[in-house]
Design a protein around this motif. Structure first.
Motif, short mmCIF file in Angstrom:
data_model
loop_
_atom_site.label_atom_id
_atom_site.label_comp_id
_atom_site.label_asym_id
_atom_site.label_seq_id
_atom_site.Cartn_x
_atom_site.Cartn_y
_atom_site.Cartn_z
N PRO A 10 0.82 -1.22 0.00
CA PRO A 10 0.00 0.00 0.00
C PRO A 10 0.85 1.27 0.00
CG PRO A 10 -0.96 -1.60 1.48
CD PRO A 10 0.37 -2.16 1.04
N ASN A 11 1.95 1.28 0.75
CA ASN A 11 2.82 2.46 0.77
C ASN A 11 3.47 2.70 -0.58
OD1 ASN A 11 2.36 3.34 3.38
ND2 ASN A 11 4.09 2.22 4.23
N ALA A 12 3.87 1.64 -1.26
CA ALA A 12 4.49 1.79 -2.59
C ALA A 12 3.48 2.35 -3.58
CB ALA A 12 5.02 0.44 -3.07
N LYS A 13 2.25 1.85 -3.52
CA LYS A 13 1.19 2.38 -4.40
C LYS A 13 0.93 3.85 -4.12
CE LYS A 13 -1.21 -2.03 -4.82
NZ LYS A 13 -2.44 -2.78 -4.50
N LEU A 14 0.87 4.20 -2.84
CA LEU A 14 0.63 5.60 -2.46
C LEU A 14 1.79 6.48 -2.92
CD1 LEU A 14 -1.09 7.72 -1.07
CD2 LEU A 14 -0.04 7.04 1.10
N LEU A 30 11.21 10.33 -5.78
CA LEU A 30 11.83 10.66 -4.50
C LEU A 30 10.86 11.45 -3.62
CD1 LEU A 30 14.30 10.58 -2.70
CD2 LEU A 30 15.12 12.64 -3.84
N LEU A 31 10.17 12.41 -4.19
CA LEU A 31 9.18 13.17 -3.42
C LEU A 31 8.07 12.25 -2.91
CD1 LEU A 31 8.94 16.39 -5.61
CD2 LEU A 31 9.85 16.21 -3.29
N GLY A 32 7.66 11.32 -3.75
CA GLY A 32 6.63 10.36 -3.33
C GLY A 32 7.09 9.51 -2.17
N LEU A 33 8.33 9.02 -2.25
CA LEU A 33 8.87 8.19 -1.17
C LEU A 33 9.02 8.96 0.13
CD1 LEU A 33 11.63 6.23 -3.09
CD2 LEU A 33 9.58 5.26 -2.03
N LEU A 34 9.48 10.20 0.02
CA LEU A 34 9.73 10.99 1.23
C LEU A 34 8.46 11.59 1.84
CD1 LEU A 34 13.03 12.79 0.19
CD2 LEU A 34 12.74 10.85 1.73
N SER A 35 7.34 11.43 1.18
CA SER A 35 6.11 12.01 1.71
C SER A 35 5.34 11.06 2.62
CB SER A 35 5.22 12.47 0.56
OG SER A 35 4.80 11.35 -0.19
N ILE A 36 5.83 9.85 2.81
CA ILE A 36 5.16 8.87 3.67
C ILE A 36 6.11 8.51 4.81
CG2 ILE A 36 4.01 6.64 3.77
CD1 ILE A 36 3.59 6.89 0.74
N PRO A 37 6.03 9.24 5.93
CA PRO A 37 7.00 9.08 7.03
C PRO A 37 7.11 7.67 7.62
CG PRO A 37 5.70 11.05 7.34
CD PRO A 37 5.09 10.30 6.19
N LYS A 38 6.07 6.87 7.56
CA LYS A 38 6.14 5.54 8.17
C LYS A 38 6.52 4.45 7.17
CE LYS A 38 3.11 6.62 11.93
NZ LYS A 38 2.44 6.07 13.03
N SER A 39 6.95 4.85 5.97
CA SER A 39 7.29 3.86 4.95
C SER A 39 8.75 3.43 5.05
CB SER A 39 7.03 4.43 3.56
OG SER A 39 7.98 5.43 3.24
N LEU A 40 9.03 2.28 4.49
CA LEU A 40 10.40 1.77 4.45
C LEU A 40 11.29 2.71 3.64
CD1 LEU A 40 12.51 -0.40 5.01
CD2 LEU A 40 11.65 -1.62 3.01
N PHE A 66 11.06 5.94 3.21
CA PHE A 66 11.36 7.12 4.01
C PHE A 66 12.44 6.79 5.03
CE2 PHE A 66 10.82 9.91 7.66
CZ PHE A 66 10.62 11.14 7.09
N SER A 67 12.30 5.66 5.70
CA SER A 67 13.29 5.25 6.72
C SER A 67 14.67 5.05 6.11
CB SER A 67 12.84 3.96 7.39
OG SER A 67 11.63 4.14 8.07
N GLY A 77 20.68 9.90 5.60
CA GLY A 77 20.93 11.33 5.69
C GLY A 77 20.35 12.16 4.57
N VAL A 78 19.41 11.61 3.82
CA VAL A 78 18.77 12.37 2.73
C VAL A 78 17.68 13.24 3.29
CG1 VAL A 78 17.45 12.21 0.59
CG2 VAL A 78 19.31 10.62 1.03
#
Length: 71
Positions: free
Chosen positions: A24-28, A51-61, A63-64, A70-71
């Motif tokens: 679900p996080n990848a789809k989002l 990259l913006l999509g990945l960084l917009s979901i704080p609880k996703s892998l 993002f972590s 350090g990004v």
């Protein structure tokens, strides 16, 4: 657990939508990347949008991983 014969599994994989196997996080993240591309009036979804999509979901892998690096 895999069920059925190998040919049945192959048929099921061919009929699945390519994103059905995504979390679900990848789809989002992809939906957000698409929206970012539209907001930027881009005709494609590039790495900057992903990259913006990945960084917009704080609880996703994703993002972590990025914040841990350090990004």
């Amino acid at each position: 657990m895999l069920i059925g014969s190998p040919s049945l599994r192959l048929t099921l994989l061919r009929t699945m939508h390519p994103f059905d196997r995504f979390t679900p996080n990848a789809k989002l993240s992809l939906q957000i990347a698409e929206q970012e591309a539209k907001n930027m009036k881009s005709s494609y979804i590039g790495t900057e949008h992903l990259l913006l999509g990945l960084l917009s979901i704080p609880k996703s892998l994703g993002f972590s991983l990025f914040t841990g690096a350090g990004v």
